[in-house]
Design an enzyme around this catalytic site. Sequence first.
Site, mmCIF file in Angstrom:
data_model
loop_
_atom_site.group_PDB
_atom_site.id
_atom_site.type_symbol
_atom_site.label_atom_id
_atom_site.label_comp_id
_atom_site.label_asym_id
_atom_site.label_seq_id
_atom_site.Cartn_x
_atom_site.Cartn_y
_atom_site.Cartn_z
ATOM 1 N N TYR A 1 24.183 62.469 21.387
ATOM 2 C CA TYR A 1 25.266 63.402 21.049
ATOM 3 C C TYR A 1 25.602 63.333 19.562
ATOM 4 O O TYR A 1 25.703 64.350 18.880
ATOM 5 C CB TYR A 1 26.495 63.056 21.905
ATOM 6 C CG TYR A 1 27.622 64.054 21.841
ATOM 7 C CD1 TYR A 1 27.649 65.167 22.684
ATOM 8 C CD2 TYR A 1 28.688 63.875 20.966
ATOM 9 C CE1 TYR A 1 28.692 66.070 22.646
ATOM 10 C CE2 TYR A 1 29.740 64.777 20.922
ATOM 11 C CZ TYR A 1 29.742 65.871 21.768
ATOM 12 O OH TYR A 1 30.792 66.769 21.722
ATOM 13 N N SER B 1 31.523 68.552 16.237
ATOM 14 C CA SER B 1 32.435 67.583 16.848
ATOM 15 C C SER B 1 32.879 66.608 15.763
ATOM 16 O O SER B 1 32.221 66.496 14.716
ATOM 17 C CB SER B 1 31.685 66.803 17.938
ATOM 18 O OG SER B 1 32.415 65.668 18.362
HETATM 19 P P1 NAD Z 1 32.501 72.112 29.049
HETATM 20 O O1 NAD Z 1 31.660 71.211 29.882
HETATM 21 O O2 NAD Z 1 33.867 72.473 29.491
HETATM 22 O O3 NAD Z 1 31.729 73.476 28.771
HETATM 23 C C1 NAD Z 1 30.395 73.490 28.423
HETATM 24 C C2 NAD Z 1 29.880 74.895 28.609
HETATM 25 O O4 NAD Z 1 28.487 74.885 28.299
HETATM 26 C C3 NAD Z 1 30.001 75.401 30.040
HETATM 27 O O5 NAD Z 1 30.234 76.794 30.010
HETATM 28 C C4 NAD Z 1 28.631 75.095 30.620
HETATM 29 O O6 NAD Z 1 28.278 75.931 31.720
HETATM 30 C C5 NAD Z 1 27.774 75.400 29.406
HETATM 31 N N1 NAD Z 1 26.463 74.768 29.469
HETATM 32 C C6 NAD Z 1 26.141 73.462 29.678
HETATM 33 N N2 NAD Z 1 24.811 73.318 29.694
HETATM 34 C C7 NAD Z 1 24.286 74.542 29.459
HETATM 35 C C8 NAD Z 1 22.963 75.053 29.367
HETATM 36 N N3 NAD Z 1 21.883 74.261 29.523
HETATM 37 N N4 NAD Z 1 22.796 76.377 29.160
HETATM 38 C C9 NAD Z 1 23.859 77.192 29.027
HETATM 39 N N5 NAD Z 1 25.122 76.780 29.107
HETATM 40 C C10 NAD Z 1 25.325 75.466 29.323
HETATM 41 O O7 NAD Z 1 32.503 71.422 27.608
HETATM 42 P P2 NAD Z 1 33.456 71.608 26.332
HETATM 43 O O8 NAD Z 1 34.211 70.364 26.189
HETATM 44 O O9 NAD Z 1 34.167 72.904 26.364
HETATM 45 O O10 NAD Z 1 32.349 71.595 25.201
HETATM 46 C C11 NAD Z 1 31.991 72.743 24.461
HETATM 47 C C12 NAD Z 1 31.417 72.296 23.126
HETATM 48 O O11 NAD Z 1 32.413 71.615 22.387
HETATM 49 C C13 NAD Z 1 30.239 71.332 23.247
HETATM 50 O O12 NAD Z 1 29.276 71.624 22.258
HETATM 51 C C14 NAD Z 1 30.868 69.979 22.985
HETATM 52 O O13 NAD Z 1 29.957 69.071 22.485
HETATM 53 C C15 NAD Z 1 31.910 70.370 21.951
HETATM 54 N N6 NAD Z 1 33.004 69.409 21.809
HETATM 55 C C16 NAD Z 1 33.818 69.115 22.855
HETATM 56 C C17 NAD Z 1 34.863 68.215 22.666
HETATM 57 C C18 NAD Z 1 35.811 67.860 23.761
HETATM 58 O O14 NAD Z 1 36.616 66.939 23.552
HETATM 59 N N7 NAD Z 1 35.806 68.522 24.891
HETATM 60 C C19 NAD Z 1 35.050 67.622 21.412
HETATM 61 C C20 NAD Z 1 34.187 67.948 20.381
HETATM 62 C C21 NAD Z 1 33.173 68.863 20.583
#
Ligand code: NAD
Length: 260
Positions: free
Chosen positions: A155, A142
Site C-alpha cells: 500500500y 493517502s
Molecule cells: P472502500 O473500500 O470504501 O471503497 C473502495 C472502492 O473501490 C469500492 O467502490 C470498491 O468496490 C472499489 N474497488 C475495489 N477493488 C476494485 C477493483 N478491483 N476494481 C474496481 N473497483 C474496485 O475504500 P475507501 O476507503 O473509500 O478508499 C478509496 C480510496 O481512498 C483508496 O484508494 C484508498 O487507498 C484511499 N484512502 C482511504 C483512506 C481511508 O482512511 N479510508 C485513507 C487514505 C486513502
Amino acid sequence: MLKGKTALVTGSTSGIGLGIAEALAAKGADVMLNGFGEADAIAGLQKRIADQFGVKVGYDGADLSKPDQIKTLVEHATAELGKIDILVNNAGIQFTAPIEEFPPERWEAVIAINLSAVYYGMHYALPQMKQRGWGRIINIASAHGLVASVNKSAYVAAKHGVIGLSKVAALENAETGITSNCICPGWVLTPLVQKQIDALAERKGLSGEDAARELLGEKQPSKRFVTPEQLGELAVFLSSDAASNMTGSALTMDGGWTAQ
Ligand code: NAD
C-alpha cells in the site's frame, strides 16, 4: 459550476469515491460510477444521485486489476457521457502483513489496483483531454503516499508511486490545460478502514468504539475521521477554474497526521 463537465470516478460504489462522485454531481457534473457491489444497490445509487442533482449517472463494473477492462471503462464512460473531463482515480484496496509474510499475490493485487490502474486510467483518458485542452486528473493517494507505517508495504509503495506518477503527468501536461494532483487523506471511516478497526478490536479485545479511538490516536492528531464529504469538496475545488494553475501537488487532508 461543473455543468457541462463529466467525471469518471473509479471505486465510487462506496466510501471516498462515492463522496467525491456525489460532490461533483452536486455541482452539476455528469458522472460515471465504477466499483463492486450488488446490482440493485448500485442502481439505487445511480437513481438517487441523478434525481437529487439532475445529472446523468452511468455505471460500469470494470475490475481495475484488469488493464483491458480499464480501457473499456474509459470507452464506455466516453460513449455514455460524451467525454471525460475529470478523471478521479480512487479505487483502492489494503492488505496488512510484515514483508516476509506478505503473500505475493496480495502484493500484485495491491500494486495493480492502487498504482497500475492509475497509469492505465491516465493512459486511456489523456488523449481526449489533450484534444479539448482541458482536463482534471485527481488521484486519491493517502497519508501513506508521504509517510510509511509497518505492515503496509504494498500500500505504501503504491501510494508513494501514485504521487510520483501524478507529478510526471503534471509536468507532461503543464501547458495543455490539464492538471494532475493527488489528495492524501488520513483516516476516513469507510469499509476499507472498518476492516482494520475490526481486526484491531479482535487482536486487543477492545470494543469497536475503543478500537476506532486507538486507531485515530496512534496517527491522526485531530482524533476525528476525515469524511468523504470533505474530500468531495476538495475534489470540487481541484476541478474548478480557480485550481487551473495548481498541478503536481499532493494535498493532505489528514487531521495533522503528516505534520508530525
Ligand atoms: P472502500 O473500500 O470504501 O471503497 C473502495 C472502492 O473501490 C469500492 O467502490 C470498491 O468496490 C472499489 N474497488 C475495489 N477493488 C476494485 C477493483 N478491483 N476494481 C474496481 N473497483 C474496485 O475504500 P475507501 O476507503 O473509500 O478508499 C478509496 C480510496 O481512498 C483508496 O484508494 C484508498 O487507498 C484511499 N484512502 C482511504 C483512506 C481511508 O482512511 N479510508 C485513507 C487514505 C486513502
